[in-house]
Design an enzyme around this catalytic site. Sequence first.
Site, PDB file in Angstrom:
ATOM      1  N   SER A   1       0.712  -1.087  -0.018  1.00 52.26           N
ATOM      2  CA  SER A   1      -0.104  -0.155  -0.127  1.00 52.26           C
ATOM      3  C   SER A   1       0.687   1.233  -0.008  1.00 52.26           C
ATOM      4  O   SER A   1       2.002   1.281   0.424  1.00 52.26           O
ATOM      5  CB  SER A   1      -0.915   0.034   1.446  1.00 52.26           C
ATOM      6  OG  SER A   1      -1.674  -1.405   1.513  1.00 52.26           O
ATOM      7  N   CYS A   2       0.150   2.392  -0.480  1.00 56.89           N
ATOM      8  CA  CYS A   2       1.005   3.548  -0.391  1.00 56.89           C
ATOM      9  C   CYS A   2       1.309   4.077   0.955  1.00 56.89           C
ATOM     10  O   CYS A   2       0.537   3.516   1.911  1.00 56.89           O
ATOM     11  CB  CYS A   2      -0.061   4.725  -0.741  1.00 56.89           C
ATOM     12  SG  CYS A   2       0.439   6.390  -0.751  1.00 56.89           S
ATOM     13  N   PRO A   3       2.357   4.593   1.302  1.00 58.84           N
ATOM     14  CA  PRO A   3       3.373   5.049   0.544  1.00 58.84           C
ATOM     15  C   PRO A   3       4.702   3.884   0.134  1.00 58.84           C
ATOM     16  O   PRO A   3       5.696   4.464   0.032  1.00 58.84           O
ATOM     17  CB  PRO A   3       4.041   6.114   1.325  1.00 58.84           C
ATOM     18  CG  PRO A   3       3.996   5.669   2.435  1.00 58.84           C
ATOM     19  CD  PRO A   3       2.689   4.720   2.763  1.00 58.84           C
ATOM     20  N   MET A   4       4.466   2.685   0.762  1.00 62.92           N
ATOM     21  CA  MET A   4       5.308   1.770   0.701  1.00 62.92           C
ATOM     22  C   MET A   4       6.338   1.651  -0.601  1.00 62.92           C
ATOM     23  O   MET A   4       7.550   1.384  -0.796  1.00 62.92           O
ATOM     24  CB  MET A   4       5.084   0.456   1.151  1.00 62.92           C
ATOM     25  CG  MET A   4       5.024   0.418   2.609  1.00 62.92           C
ATOM     26  SD  MET A   4       6.567   0.901   3.238  1.00 62.92           S
ATOM     27  CE  MET A   4       6.226   1.830   4.963  1.00 62.92           C
TER      28      MET A   4
END
Lengths: 77, 137
Positions: free
Chosen positions: A15-18
């Site tokens: 998922s964002c921001p990964m």
Amino acid sequence: MTISISQSLDARNLSCPMPIVKTAIAIKTLASGDVLEVSATDPGSVKDFDAWSKITGNELIESDVQDGVFRFVLRKK
Amino acid sequence: MDEPLAISLFSGTDDKLQAAAVLTAGAAAVGRPVHIFLQYWGLDAFRANGAPRERLLAPEAGPEGLAAVEALATAGQASWHDTLAQAKEIGEVDIQACSLSMDLLRLGPDDLDPLVDGVEGVTAFWLAASEGQVLFI
């Protein structure tokens, strides 16, 4: 001219921001001019990789999508 | 882009901690220094070796919101704690405990999570914030 990929990063299912965080970590280990390939499934990643490239100066050479997987190719500044 | 970002992290619910961690990681990834000031329940979430906490969400989340958050966590979403740890790896992220909140919660420096870099007062926070943007979460 074919682009020689220095390193590939699998950021699928993150998922964002990964995807961007993992990219920022990976690019630190590369030398200037090296090319990093990233695959991601986060729907925000198309705009995020474009923005990250613009702000950091690492060039986004390619951006495409296949079967729901986004692929980004970046050249380190 | 190196404009500093200062965050007063007041809330201790997992959703707001996650939002603060996401904003911090994003700023760190583009080279912006981030200064986080832990106040009240935000600080309470940064206790060292605390007992595993029940997941807390803002009241508007409701049972459906809790189920959605649980599903994302089960799917492998990085926790707010992991996200902050990785933000520190890629950029300049300074996490400071508010000294008034330390008194309020009766905490000493040894009671804090290793992610916390130190304790400071509000004047030091405003010095760090300087001309940059400030968020209250």
